[in-house]
Design an enzyme around this catalytic site. Structure first.
Site, short mmCIF file in Angstrom:
data_model
loop_
_atom_site.label_atom_id
_atom_site.label_comp_id
_atom_site.label_asym_id
_atom_site.label_seq_id
_atom_site.Cartn_x
_atom_site.Cartn_y
_atom_site.Cartn_z
N VAL A 295 -3.77 -14.40 30.98
CA VAL A 295 -2.93 -15.36 30.27
C VAL A 295 -1.46 -14.91 30.29
O VAL A 295 -0.57 -15.70 30.62
CB VAL A 295 -3.38 -15.48 28.78
CG1 VAL A 295 -2.50 -16.47 28.03
CG2 VAL A 295 -4.83 -15.87 28.70
N GLU B 129 -1.92 -9.14 4.29
CA GLU B 129 -1.93 -9.53 5.71
C GLU B 129 -3.34 -9.64 6.28
O GLU B 129 -3.54 -10.21 7.35
CB GLU B 129 -1.09 -8.54 6.53
CG GLU B 129 -1.67 -7.13 6.70
CD GLU B 129 -1.39 -6.19 5.52
OE1 GLU B 129 -1.09 -6.69 4.43
OE2 GLU B 129 -1.51 -4.96 5.69
N CYS C 146 0.84 -1.20 0.00
CA CYS C 146 0.00 0.00 0.00
C CYS C 146 0.88 1.26 0.00
O CYS C 146 1.60 1.51 -0.96
CB CYS C 146 -0.97 -0.06 1.18
SG CYS C 146 -2.30 1.13 1.04
N SER D 54 0.43 -12.75 32.14
CA SER D 54 1.25 -12.78 33.35
C SER D 54 1.34 -14.20 33.92
O SER D 54 2.32 -14.55 34.57
CB SER D 54 0.77 -11.77 34.39
OG SER D 54 -0.54 -12.04 34.79
N HIS E 192 -3.75 -5.44 0.72
CA HIS E 192 -3.18 -5.88 2.00
C HIS E 192 -3.22 -7.40 2.13
O HIS E 192 -4.24 -7.95 2.56
CB HIS E 192 -3.97 -5.23 3.16
CG HIS E 192 -3.72 -3.77 3.27
ND1 HIS E 192 -2.72 -3.24 4.04
CD2 HIS E 192 -4.33 -2.72 2.66
CE1 HIS E 192 -2.72 -1.92 3.93
NE2 HIS E 192 -3.68 -1.58 3.10
#
Ligand code: XMP
Length: 516
Positions: A224, A169, A80, A226, A167
């Site tokens: 999750v 992704e 892009c 920590s 894009h």
């Protein structure tokens, strides 16, 4: 390790590029797009990706990469803005379109290229751009166009430089993964050396070396991230080195504090400090209904309680570990400072304690190179239970932002009871793992209902369930109607104060996931 380096010009999807490349098994890193090349280019860098951006290349203050980039022998992919930047800076022309090209658009391939290998003609790409390449720079050719006759794929005739206007992704782009694999593996020759097992070995070793025989304090939230850090510390260091502190703000879900304590104990924590600070938190929230003020007071209270307790426990001089993720670094503007639009500043990266430890070289962030799904895989490798690793995200300010308006103990109890029924039912019905985040919100209004012959006013509870990849955007979970009706009736039957249940059918954007 072979690496694809991503130069970030501020696009909301830059981190998705990084994730997709890692999903291929190739290591990727994101840096600000205008970082000088000195010190950045090392032998392991096999390819460069230039991200999208909210800027236009012809704006005077638009970010640009180090111009020496083009004289490197490393393959480049512009996405892009990235391709527009390459073309503009090398004598081509980029101009605004009369109308943005947005959403799914088919692409006609006009010329074969290594980048397009295995991609069928007419594939659907996902576009989001208001500018276009009007004239390519010398040495470049258009290899594919959209059905709107705009350039979609641009290639250099001799050098390994490629550009995509769309894009790859974004999951809506068909064959996006194949395109990124073609670039990273075929064109750049990057080897697939990235995996969680190798990371676990190397991070454990790094932790042991860095910490030596000193102590590490972890402020655990029970979430999750920590919890994975806790497991990592307990697996890598000796029992006496790891000190885990958990602050119960009183704003946690039903029985959460007990469960967190039990889990950390089972992981082998010898120094586990569970601090009940609920009175202090609730007092500071008394009479406050403005959401930002609630967040601020909770944040301040966490900092105050942490400081007091750290001094009391005598762990003030130890290392501090926290579960910062790669995306936190990007969102908080720490790692990739150029992010144009910082979405939230709620992450604990900015607390004074953390800043002081960072300055003293005593901050450990062993997950800072990882994306959430990689953290989950690491948690599984470390033997954490499925329910912990796949637990839905929970915001730092806890139930305070799910009780709209003023917070008090009674409302917390009502919401905890209702929400625990909701979550229990989702698990029982096998729906929990299909949903990215589900929770209940207690509205600050009462609506009329009937109990026998009597009109009765009860609270309104909103149920939320969304599917998402990373919380940046979210779609409403298409709840099976019967499940929703049954769950709603269980809640109103068992939680007497709730008179009515509604389901939130708003996507993000324009709504956010949380209500406050
Ligand atoms: P929103 O509501 O912004 O939420 O769409 C995106 C994700 O962030 C979580 N969230 C927060 N997390 N402190 C946090 O630690 C906060 O103040 C906060 N607000 C939202 C939210 O639960 C969702 O997963």
């Amino acid at each position: 390790m072979d690496t694809i380096l991503i130069l970030d010009f501020g696009s909301q999807t830059t981190q998705l590029i990084g994730r997709r490349i890692r999903d291929l098994g190739v290591y990727s890193e994101i840096v600000p797009g205008d970082t000088p090349l000195d010190g950045l280019i090392r032998e392991e860098i096999r390819g460069l990706i230039l991200s999208g951006s909210p800027y236009s290349v012809y704006e005077p203050d638009s970010p640009r990469p180090d111009p020496r980039l083009l004289s490197l022998e490393i393959p480049i992919l512009g996405i892009c803005y990235g391709v527009q930047r390459l073309i503009h800076d090398q004598g081509g022309e980029v101009a605004a379109l009369p109308k943005r090209e947005f959403g799914r658009v088919s692409v006609r391939i006009e010329e074969s290229s290594l980048l397009l290998e295995g991609i069928p003609d007419g594939f659907v790409s996902w576009m989001s751009h208001g500018d276009t390449v009007r004239k390519t720079a010398p040495g470049y050719r258009i290899a594919a166009r959209t059905t709107n006759d705009l350039p979609a794929v641009i290639v250099h005739e001799e050098k390994p430089i490629y550009g995509l206007q769309f894009h790859p992704e974004v999951t809506h782009s068909e064959h996006g993964e194949q395109l990124l694999e073609n670039f990273a593996v075929r064109i750049c020759g990057a080897r697939k050396q990235w995996n969680v097992e190798a990371y676990l070995r190397s991070i454990s070793e790094t932790l042991r070396q860095k910490v030596g025989d000193r102590r590490v304090l972890l402020l655990s939230s029970g979430g999750v991230d920590s919890t994975v850090v806790a497991a990592l510390l307990l697996a890598s260091l000796s029992d006496d080195q790891a000190h885990l502190m958990y602050i119960d703000s009183g704003l946690m879900r039903k029985k959460e504090t007990e469960e967190v304590g039990e889990l950390l104990g089972r992981l082998g924590a010898k120094h586990l400090h569970i601090i009940d600070a609920s009175d202090r938190f609730l007092e500071s929230l008394s009479g406050i209904s403005d959401p930002e003020e609630k967040r601020r007071r909770i944040g301040d209270m966490f900092i105050r309680v942490q400081e007091q307790e750290i001094n009391r426990l005598g762990v003030a001089s130890s290392f501090l570990a926290q579960g910062t993720l790669y995306t936190d670094m990007i969102e908080s503007g720490k790692g990739v400072g150029k992010k144009a639009d910082v979405i939230k500043s709620h992450h604990n990266v900015r607390s004074p304690l953390v800043e002081a430890k960072r300055e003293q070289g005593l901050l450990l962030e062993p997950l800072a190179a990882l994306y959430k799904d990689e953290v989950r895989r690491l948690g599984e490798k470390l033997g954490l239970p499925h329910d912990t690793v796949w637990r839905h995200p929970f915001p730092g300010p806890g139930l305070a932002v799910r009780i709209l308006g003023e917070v008090n103990r009674e409302k917390i109890r009502i919401l905890q009871d209702a929400d625990s029924i909701y979550i229990e039912e989702l698990k029982k019905r096998g729906l929990y793992d299909e949903i990215w985040q589900a929770f209940s919100v207690l509205l600050p209004l009462r609506s009329v209902g009937v109990a026998g012959d009597i009109r009765r006013y009860g609270y309104v509870l909103a149920l939320r369930a969304v599917v998402s990849r990373d919380g940046m955007t979210a779609d409403v979970y298409p709840f099976p109607t019967l499940d929703l009706l049954e769950i709603s009736s269980r809640i109103t039957n068992e939680v007497g104060e709730i008179g009515r249940v509604v389901y939130d059918v708003s996507s993000k954007p324009p709504a956010t996931i949380e209500w406050e």
